[in-house]
Design an enzyme around this catalytic site. Structure first.
Site, PDB file in Angstrom:
ATOM      1  N   ASP A   1       1.356  -1.956  -1.998  1.00 38.20           N
ATOM      2  CA  ASP A   1       2.561  -1.788  -2.809  1.00 38.20           C
ATOM      3  C   ASP A   1       2.269  -2.227  -4.228  1.00 38.20           C
ATOM      4  OD1 ASP A   1       4.356  -0.689  -1.079  1.00 38.20           O
ATOM      5  OD2 ASP A   1       5.099  -2.621  -0.359  1.00 38.20           O
ATOM      6  N   LEU A   2       2.102  -1.281  -5.090  1.00 36.98           N
ATOM      7  CA  LEU A   2       1.722  -1.559  -6.474  1.00 36.98           C
ATOM      8  C   LEU A   2       2.624  -2.619  -7.110  1.00 36.98           C
ATOM      9  CD1 LEU A   2      -0.121  -0.545  -8.766  1.00 36.98           C
ATOM     10  CD2 LEU A   2       1.770   0.923  -9.461  1.00 36.98           C
ATOM     11  N   ASP A   3       2.034  -3.610  -7.711  1.00 37.76           N
ATOM     12  CA  ASP A   3       2.766  -4.658  -8.439  1.00 37.76           C
ATOM     13  C   ASP A   3       3.743  -5.426  -7.563  1.00 37.76           C
ATOM     14  OD1 ASP A   3       1.381  -3.908 -10.635  1.00 37.76           O
ATOM     15  OD2 ASP A   3       3.058  -3.019 -11.701  1.00 37.76           O
ATOM     16  N   GLU A   4       3.576  -5.342  -6.251  1.00 33.92           N
ATOM     17  CA  GLU A   4       4.546  -5.994  -5.372  1.00 33.92           C
ATOM     18  C   GLU A   4       3.901  -7.047  -4.493  1.00 33.92           C
ATOM     19  OE1 GLU A   4       7.923  -5.640  -4.985  1.00 33.92           O
ATOM     20  OE2 GLU A   4       7.924  -4.400  -6.791  1.00 33.92           O
TER      21      GLU A   4
END
Lengths: 297, 297, 297, 297
Positions: free
Chosen positions: B239-242
């Protein structure tokens, strides 16, 4: 209830501001504005105490200026200064001129949380906020005693019937206040109310990086393991929590803080941020422009 | 290119960590863990330098512990300590034991921005980061000379053919590094790459309250008139940037800052936050747990 | 006046601390301390909630440890745990064991300034401070009403006859409190009083870089054009303002702040710093060692 | 050595400042200054981009004003604007008028520490500092290669014979620089040198609350258990470390930081504070007044 019977001690005027006024000019930038303002004030022997000016684009941008000046017998001179400025500044520039010895009248909406409300009342009593608090209105009776101990009227307006509540709010506020502060009020104001109340409204809400939408934000922030919790004070517009930001701050948290701890740390930032926003607004330091603010230091 | 030929000065071991190890225990809480760890270390005459422990719920929660200890002739003793800990701690608790005199081997992915990369290289050279930098890989050749002046290999792997680039990345990284740091790399890693590279990946990104999604975040932040810009360092997940947040910080900005100024102020926070995250990770202070981190001070 | 009649609402116990105790161990470092503590607590089925440990020098330095643990029927078990710890830890290590469901009893000395005092009373009422406020003593009567509105006894002891005042202070405090907090008390305590009162004393004072000695520090700070004003909370020793520092913080100021503004900004930092120091002390997070403190997070 | 051969990339002019000038007015306050400045600038069709003004006492105090304005063909207009301002402002007010497209020429004195020096060089190269770095002078040869990699001349002037060294410094500096920055230079400048060099000198030093005088300040700060370490950038006067403060900042430390750690954390603050001070000075934002500074944001 007689709203004008607030205890005298809360009417304290900052003594150094006797015979001083603020002038805020805002509009389309062009050459000669500083000269125009300077000349009008010079004509009245005004002493300029501070002047801050900002242009967001030297080529045809927007102009923002805040001046504080003193003149002998300010009350007599203000109408003339106002007239001359209107003549010299012309179209495309709005300005407001305000006698700083008259504190802005504020109403505070609160709910059950006391932290923001008490911080405002306490700072006002200490002379740190250039406002008079005309009344506190809450949809819960819990904080009545606390508020009245400051000599400030407390009005309980339940939020069960929202249209009736807003009508009562308008009846109490219209003509009586210059600013409405939502100190963790937790109720959504209708667009019609915002329109009709006719004064700026300042709200405070918690802020995180990243944002956590919806209910239980502190629980979500805890789950995500954020290292900072913050607060944002902003003007209220119809877009909930999306109005122009006045002030923000954060405080550091760790994995060892529970969701309750996050909330407490958040409360500390909220009260500090809201108090600064109200102070700066009441000193005419904040200029709204589109969805942003210019805040002169 | 021989990756092992990095200049010797970057291999500096923090002298005080000779014969010291870190032990990180993580799993289901139960009574007796402290006694078990304490007894094993005591059996080997270990001197415990620091011990931090946290339980997220005393009733059946999760247990997190970081211990730094010293023993004479650590290298000889480690296998035995490892065996005894495995026997005493049993199921439900994972642990890692690491000789602190061996710096973690780090690869840094960069693009054209230098600020985060240089700050890491400088701090590493100054002895502030307990890592050795095995290589810097970039999809642009711009920073080659700068990196090589630190005695560190620079490899240019263009990102035009992404599958080919990731294959090259894996060939360079696998077996050679313990940590991958994305220092403003600006490319999305595939889930397969994250899986196959097999080491933790730390990323840095800018952060705002509220968040601004999509392209041109600084322009949007300027438009909204934010008063703070920040940065978040986190572990990379699919999950990108998560992924789990390691560290965050903010810096104050005003209406007078242009979008470019916001970006510069943001760059200052980014480099500081990323360096702290890498330092804490390299000292085994950070424990991942679900989507959060425990960071021992 | 019956000091035990404080309003019940201030006696609130943090619910999560029922059947929990803190253990603080402090003394000469040696191997085996963690094992000894772990084994004793394990014998009683204790669940260790948090454990922080620090050694200032692995070779023959000083050892500092704070443990929070829960056991069923804590009150019954404490004397036995205490006896076993004494036996196992032996000489060279002091320890204190405290039932966390019993809040520490605090007396606050104030003068005319309200900011630090009110912040403590508010936080205590909100449940943020794990203390009960036994009494407020002031050399001025001004804050009596404010204090009593919190349900807390206020005692006016004029400072005109200092020996008589200190005798009265001792009569009120001895046996009744576990901590004395000077909330901008502005009077110097005699060495004899500090000795005889027999409980820790926390003081708050303003701090600058550089320091400004003597009267009128804010005027001097203004004259020097400082950009930060701060506050330091410390334990009181016979060396005025020189005792072990518990917490410090600063706030930013500019040339536009008057000496009065500096004092107000300073007051905000003072109340925040003092409240944190009292909170940390009351949770047994602070260990005094020589002229410094170890503060576990 | 030809000082003018510095690499071209360091001469970058901030493009938006083409045809823009700064005007700083400073002196005895009286009515009509804003009008006078505004009228002169209006006569030349100047567009005022920003204007900040401050008066330290409305009744006969001191006046401080910084204006940035743009005019077509600035270079041609400047002498005339200068003449008109001199005529209109008259006695009691000094002013400086500066073409912002010409970066200030800076010399940096360094010793063995690189952190402040490199941060300045790096920010200058990134275009964050509106200065050109004419040369770096050090009493040690260690940093020569590092400095020259930025395309900046490095001159080694040993400090063994101080009068000879200062003579050499003056020969290199006089006429070549507008500002001298001491980036952890660690040598005391003679009063005669300060007088003769004829340009402002900015220094950085560590700061603590309380102050620790003399050698080994970090060891003393560690012993006292400070919770903050800081840095102060100031103009150099004959009173060592006592000149007007430009900027200050602090960073948080704990008992777990060694004296070396304090020094590293201190170094981070030092480089940030010095860079801000140099930036603000180079943009004419700092006005010296007695032993204080006015810093316009």
């Amino acid at each position: 209830m007689t709203l004008t019977q607030a205890a005298p001690r809360q009417r304290a005027t900052l003594p150094r501001l006797h015979n001083h006024a603020s002038l805020v000019v805002h509009g389309q930038d062009r050459t000669g504005i500083v000269a125009a303002v300077g000349n009008v004030l010079h004509d009245y022997g005004a002493n300029i105490v501070s002047l801050d000016q900002y242009s967001d684009n030297p080529q045809g941008g927007n102009f923002f200026q805040r001046t504080v000046f003193g003149v002998d017998d300010l009350k007599a001179a203000l109408p003339d200064i106002d007239r001359d400025l209107a003549a010299k500044l012309g179209d495309g520039l709005r300005f407001t001129l305000r006698d700083l010895s008259v504190p802005q009248r504020v109403a505070i909406f609160a709910s059950k949380s006391e932290h923001c409300l008490l911080d405002l009342l306490w700072r006002q009593r200490r002379g740190e906020l250039a406002v008079s608090v005309a009344m506190v209105i809450s949809n819960h009776p819990d904080l009545a005693e606390e508020v009245r101990s400051f000599g400030i009227p407390f009005v309980h307006v339940p939020s069960t019937d929202k249209p009736a509540a807003e009508a009562e709010h308008l009846r109490l506020l219209q003509g009586n206040v210059d600013l409405l502060v939502l100190a963790r009020y937790m109720q959504i104001l209708s667009g019609e109310f915002i329109e009709r109340v006719g004064v700026p409204i300042i709200n405070i809400h918690h802020s995180f990086l990243p944002a956590f939408i919806g209910a239980g934000p502190y629980a979500k922030a805890k789950e995500r393991g954020v290292k900072l919790v913050g607060a944002t004070a902003h003007y209220v517009t119809e877009d909930l929590d999306e109005g122009p930001i006045i002030e923000q701050d954060v405080v550091r948290v760790t994995h060892a803080h529970t969701a309750t701890d996050l909330q407490r740390r958040g409360a500390d930032v909220e009260r500090a941020v809201l108090s600064r926003a109200v102070q700066w607004h009441s000193e005419d330091r904040v200029i709204r422009h589109g969805n942003q603010t210019i805040v002169f230091p």
